[in-house]
Enzyme design. Sequence first.
Site, PDB file in Angstrom:
ATOM      1  N   LYS A 154      38.749  36.044  36.119  1.00  0.00           N
ATOM      2  CA  LYS A 154      39.200  35.087  37.197  1.00  0.00           C
ATOM      3  C   LYS A 154      38.217  34.430  38.058  1.00  0.00           C
ATOM      4  CE  LYS A 154      43.410  35.670  40.241  1.00  0.00           C
ATOM      5  NZ  LYS A 154      44.015  36.548  40.914  1.00  0.00           N
TER       6      LYS A 154
HETATM    7  O1  G3P Z   1      46.637  36.841  43.162  1.00  0.00           O
HETATM    8  C1  G3P Z   1      46.545  35.923  44.086  1.00  0.00           C
HETATM    9  C2  G3P Z   1      48.196  35.881  44.735  1.00  0.00           C
HETATM   10  O2  G3P Z   1      49.260  36.193  44.333  1.00  0.00           O
HETATM   11  C3  G3P Z   1      47.982  35.850  46.275  1.00  0.00           C
HETATM   12  O3  G3P Z   1      49.158  36.046  47.130  1.00  0.00           O
HETATM   13  O4  G3P Z   1      50.405  36.701  49.024  1.00  0.00           O
HETATM   14  O5  G3P Z   1      48.313  36.901  49.400  1.00  0.00           O
HETATM   15  O6  G3P Z   1      49.307  34.307  48.826  1.00  0.00           O
HETATM   16  P1  G3P Z   1      49.277  36.100  48.614  1.00  0.00           P
END
Ligand code: G3P
Length: 217
Positions: free
Chosen positions: A82
């Site tokens: 990633k």
């Molecule tokens: O892995 C990245 C992602 O899904 C992050 O989610 O909720 O932290 O914006 P969030």
Amino acid sequence: MKFFVDTAVVAEIKELNYGLLDGVTTNPTLIAKSGRDFKEVIAEIAALVTGPVSAEVASMEFEGMVKEGEHLAKIAPNVVIKLPLTLQGLKACRHFTQAGIKTNVTLCFSANQALLAAKAGATYISPFIGRLDDLNIDGIELIRDIRVIYDNYDFETQILAASIRTANHVKDAAIAGADVATIPPAVIKGLANHLLTDKGLEQFAKDWAATGQKIAA
Ligand code: G3P
């Protein structure tokens, strides 16, 4: 649409790992939340699931990303590197793609960024729906735009809808044509819930009990 689970907690992955999961994504925040050693937990997850497991580099520079990514890729064949959506990250993406290593380009917030990731040969592009919605910008519209652009030019990069917060995000990402959604465990479990299912089941249980029958002794 494939389902990835967005967590680095092994117990949460085990709980859902019965055909519902096509892969796993992690990020530095999720690793920190797990309280585990990064490389150890990625090895454990990669052995648990057959699908791709995204592990994110920490470096901001091309050389560092390559060094870290090569290290992570050696953990298991299903580890996906990633990388951030920066010029350095895109350069590293091209490097890994040419080496036959799968990549997930993350922190995508615009269609032009997604276009660049596809041109760099990314395996997955991760547009962050929830974080756009937080700013009153339609995250699902970004998924729709990327779908059109990728289809216009037959790009093979898969759209991995990320930063999913609700069941509606999952449905709307599927309608918009995302190839994959990476979903927090609680949201995946919530997808099975419906008040009418519970109500119907309660009635069936009552009526069944009244028959006094048993299906298996
Ligand atoms: O892995 C990245 C992602 O899904 C992050 O989610 O909720 O932290 O914006 P969030």
